[in-house]
Design a protein around this motif. Structure first.
Motif, PDB file in Angstrom:
ATOM      1  N   ASN A 151       0.953  -1.180   0.155  1.00 52.33           N
ATOM      2  CA  ASN A 151      -0.091   0.066   0.174  1.00 52.33           C
ATOM      3  C   ASN A 151       0.726   1.357  -0.026  1.00 52.33           C
ATOM      4  OD1 ASN A 151      -2.668  -1.191  -0.040  1.00 52.33           O
ATOM      5  ND2 ASN A 151      -2.261  -1.852   2.409  1.00 52.33           N
ATOM      6  N   ALA A 152       1.965   1.171   0.496  1.00 54.49           N
ATOM      7  CA  ALA A 152       2.668   2.336   0.678  1.00 54.49           C
ATOM      8  C   ALA A 152       3.442   2.713  -0.534  1.00 54.49           C
ATOM      9  CB  ALA A 152       3.694   2.057   1.884  1.00 54.49           C
ATOM     10  N   GLN A 153       3.815   1.332  -1.334  1.00 56.33           N
ATOM     11  CA  GLN A 153       4.495   1.411  -2.689  1.00 56.33           C
ATOM     12  C   GLN A 153       3.508   2.064  -3.589  1.00 56.33           C
ATOM     13  OE1 GLN A 153       5.881  -2.391  -3.644  1.00 56.33           O
ATOM     14  NE2 GLN A 153       7.321  -2.299  -1.806  1.00 56.33           N
ATOM     15  N   GLU A 154       2.214   1.816  -3.695  1.00 62.69           N
ATOM     16  CA  GLU A 154       1.301   2.510  -4.391  1.00 62.69           C
ATOM     17  C   GLU A 154       1.270   3.901  -4.340  1.00 62.69           C
ATOM     18  OE1 GLU A 154      -2.391   0.595  -4.518  1.00 62.69           O
ATOM     19  OE2 GLU A 154      -1.905  -1.178  -5.165  1.00 62.69           O
ATOM     20  N   THR A 155       1.029   4.414  -2.942  1.00 61.05           N
ATOM     21  CA  THR A 155       0.950   5.686  -2.610  1.00 61.05           C
ATOM     22  C   THR A 155       2.210   6.510  -2.986  1.00 61.05           C
ATOM     23  OG1 THR A 155      -0.518   5.385  -0.652  1.00 61.05           O
ATOM     24  CG2 THR A 155       0.873   7.420  -0.625  1.00 61.05           C
ATOM     25  N   LEU A 156       3.309   5.919  -2.848  1.00 60.61           N
ATOM     26  CA  LEU A 156       4.651   6.378  -3.150  1.00 60.61           C
ATOM     27  C   LEU A 156       4.981   6.620  -4.647  1.00 60.61           C
ATOM     28  CD1 LEU A 156       6.997   5.111  -0.453  1.00 60.61           C
ATOM     29  CD2 LEU A 156       5.923   7.436  -0.346  1.00 60.61           C
ATOM     30  N   HIS A 157       4.456   5.914  -5.363  1.00 62.52           N
ATOM     31  CA  HIS A 157       4.476   6.066  -6.860  1.00 62.52           C
ATOM     32  C   HIS A 157       3.722   7.114  -7.440  1.00 62.52           C
ATOM     33  CE1 HIS A 157       7.009   2.800  -8.719  1.00 62.52           C
ATOM     34  NE2 HIS A 157       6.600   1.925  -7.778  1.00 62.52           N
ATOM     35  N   GLU A 158       2.406   7.276  -6.626  1.00 59.15           N
ATOM     36  CA  GLU A 158       1.489   8.250  -7.179  1.00 59.15           C
ATOM     37  C   GLU A 158       2.133   9.816  -6.633  1.00 59.15           C
ATOM     38  OE1 GLU A 158      -2.133   7.671  -5.035  1.00 59.15           O
ATOM     39  OE2 GLU A 158      -2.444   5.784  -6.159  1.00 59.15           O
ATOM     40  N   LEU A 159       2.799   9.890  -5.515  1.00 55.32           N
ATOM     41  CA  LEU A 159       3.314  11.013  -4.856  1.00 55.32           C
ATOM     42  C   LEU A 159       4.735  11.396  -5.687  1.00 55.32           C
ATOM     43  CD1 LEU A 159       2.753  10.889  -1.213  1.00 55.32           C
ATOM     44  CD2 LEU A 159       1.445  12.146  -2.876  1.00 55.32           C
ATOM     45  N   TYR A 160       5.597  10.296  -6.233  1.00 56.89           N
ATOM     46  CA  TYR A 160       6.592  10.374  -7.086  1.00 56.89           C
ATOM     47  C   TYR A 160       6.236  11.380  -8.334  1.00 56.89           C
ATOM     48  CZ  TYR A 160      10.740   9.420  -9.613  1.00 56.89           C
ATOM     49  OH  TYR A 160      11.958   9.501 -10.551  1.00 56.89           O
ATOM     50  N   LEU A 161       5.054  10.946  -8.759  1.00 61.51           N
ATOM     51  CA  LEU A 161       4.726  11.591 -10.063  1.00 61.51           C
ATOM     52  C   LEU A 161       4.138  12.865  -9.876  1.00 61.51           C
ATOM     53  CD1 LEU A 161       3.108   8.499 -11.937  1.00 61.51           C
ATOM     54  CD2 LEU A 161       5.366   9.722 -12.434  1.00 61.51           C
ATOM     55  N   HIS A 162       3.109  13.076  -8.642  1.00 63.12           N
ATOM     56  CA  HIS A 162       2.518  14.209  -8.242  1.00 63.12           C
ATOM     57  C   HIS A 162       3.632  15.353  -8.149  1.00 63.12           C
ATOM     58  CE1 HIS A 162      -0.449  16.886  -6.680  1.00 63.12           C
ATOM     59  NE2 HIS A 162       0.430  17.027  -5.611  1.00 63.12           N
ATOM     60  N   TYR A 163       4.661  14.893  -7.142  1.00 66.09           N
ATOM     61  CA  TYR A 163       5.644  16.054  -7.016  1.00 66.09           C
ATOM     62  C   TYR A 163       6.742  16.078  -7.801  1.00 66.09           C
ATOM     63  CZ  TYR A 163       3.568  16.806  -2.254  1.00 66.09           C
ATOM     64  OH  TYR A 163       2.684  17.302  -1.442  1.00 66.09           O
ATOM     65  N   LYS A 164       6.648  15.264  -9.007  1.00 70.46           N
ATOM     66  CA  LYS A 164       7.739  15.410 -10.113  1.00 70.46           C
ATOM     67  C   LYS A 164       9.162  15.086  -9.313  1.00 70.46           C
ATOM     68  CE  LYS A 164       4.901  18.410 -12.763  1.00 70.46           C
ATOM     69  NZ  LYS A 164       4.677  19.798 -13.549  1.00 70.46           N
ATOM     70  N   LEU A 165       9.332  14.176  -8.636  1.00 73.69           N
ATOM     71  CA  LEU A 165      10.550  14.048  -7.983  1.00 73.69           C
ATOM     72  C   LEU A 165      11.578  13.725  -8.891  1.00 73.69           C
ATOM     73  CD1 LEU A 165       9.419  12.045  -4.759  1.00 73.69           C
ATOM     74  CD2 LEU A 165       9.655  14.446  -5.104  1.00 73.69           C
ATOM     75  N   GLU A 166      11.433  13.139 -10.175  1.00 74.20           N
ATOM     76  CA  GLU A 166      12.584  13.193 -10.970  1.00 74.20           C
ATOM     77  C   GLU A 166      13.061  14.622 -11.409  1.00 74.20           C
ATOM     78  OE1 GLU A 166      13.215  11.041 -15.425  1.00 74.20           O
ATOM     79  OE2 GLU A 166      11.124  11.444 -14.789  1.00 74.20           O
ATOM     80  N   GLU A 167      12.453  15.423 -11.363  1.00 74.85           N
ATOM     81  CA  GLU A 167      12.840  16.958 -11.579  1.00 74.85           C
ATOM     82  C   GLU A 167      13.808  17.472 -10.530  1.00 74.85           C
ATOM     83  OE1 GLU A 167       9.919  19.539 -12.876  1.00 74.85           O
ATOM     84  OE2 GLU A 167       9.036  18.202 -14.499  1.00 74.85           O
ATOM     85  N   LEU A 168      13.771  16.892  -9.221  1.00 80.70           N
ATOM     86  CA  LEU A 168      14.487  17.221  -8.274  1.00 80.70           C
ATOM     87  C   LEU A 168      15.880  16.493  -8.123  1.00 80.70           C
ATOM     88  CD1 LEU A 168      12.236  17.281  -5.164  1.00 80.70           C
ATOM     89  CD2 LEU A 168      12.969  19.283  -6.414  1.00 80.70           C
TER      90      LEU A 168
END
Length: 229
Positions: free
Chosen positions: A19-36
């Protein structure tokens, strides 16, 4: 002799990591962590999971507070992965805590096993999880009908493995130690806690980790309980 079965919730029935992994994947995209500068969601999730498990182990035994756990698990993760503290998204923890409890992934066989056991035993939850999150998880995942009592450490004022939470749970259940058994994934909190109180315990070990010799009863799949009860 067993009449009451006490279950841990997170990592035992409710699949915390999935469940945590699903949430973190969503937040990774939402917060555009790749750009960080976080090029891999998997590396972020892996680092977080390691930090979270370590902090929860400290929380179980009272080394840190709920506030410290929540403050450090993501800040520690971002910093370890090279993100400057000023660039850490401030709402990340709040969004994680808001979204994750609404996930519904349970360990395989949970509903089948609980449905079977409820016909023969009185079932209860003893959780060290945060109260607000635990209540949401129970409701959203459809777990409430299986359990007579949901004992949450924040209500009791102590965490497993403290004997006081087991004493409180048995008082609520109107049960005697010899009638009870605890099932959970944490050697320290669930197994040592129950054994130290004088209750039987079953170690839920889905990843087949090595475990101490004095832990006599372990299962790797919940459906193994069907052979024992």
């Amino acid at each position: 002799m067993i009449k009451h079965i006490f279950f841990d919730l997170d990592h035992t029935i409710w699949d915390f990591d999935k469940n945590a992994q699903e949430t973190l994947h969503e937040l990774y995209l939402h917060y555009k962590l790749e750009e960080l500068g976080l090029a891999s969601a998997e590396a972020f999730i892996s680092t977080y999971t390691e930090n979270n498990h370590s902090l929860w182990a400290d929380y179980h035994v009272g080394k840190i507070t709920k506030e410290t756990l929540r403050a450090e698990r993501f800040s520690r993760t971002f910093i370890q992965l090279g993100i400057h503290p000023e660039k850490i998204p401030q709402q990340f923890e709040d969004d994680y805590v808001r979204i994750t409890p609404h996930k519904k992934n349970l360990f395989l066989g949970s509903e089948k096993v609980l449905g079977y056991l409820k016909q023969k035993y009185t079932l209860h939850i003893i959780s060290n999880g945060f109260k607000e999150s635990t209540l949401i998880k129970m409701e959203v995942s459809g777990l409430n009908p299986y359990f007579t009592n949901v004992i949450i450490s924040e209500d009791v004022g102590v965490n497993k493995p403290d004997k006081a939470i087991f004493e409180y749970a048995l008082d609520k259940a109107k049960a005697r130690k010899e009638e009870c058994i605890m099932i959970g994934d944490s050697i320290e909190a669930d197994i040592r806690g129950a054994q130290g109180f004088g209750m039987k315990a079953i170690y839920f070990n889905p990843q087949s980790k090595e475990f101490p010799d004095d832990v006599k009863w372990q299962i790797t799949h919940l459906e193994e309980l069907l052979d024992h009860f």
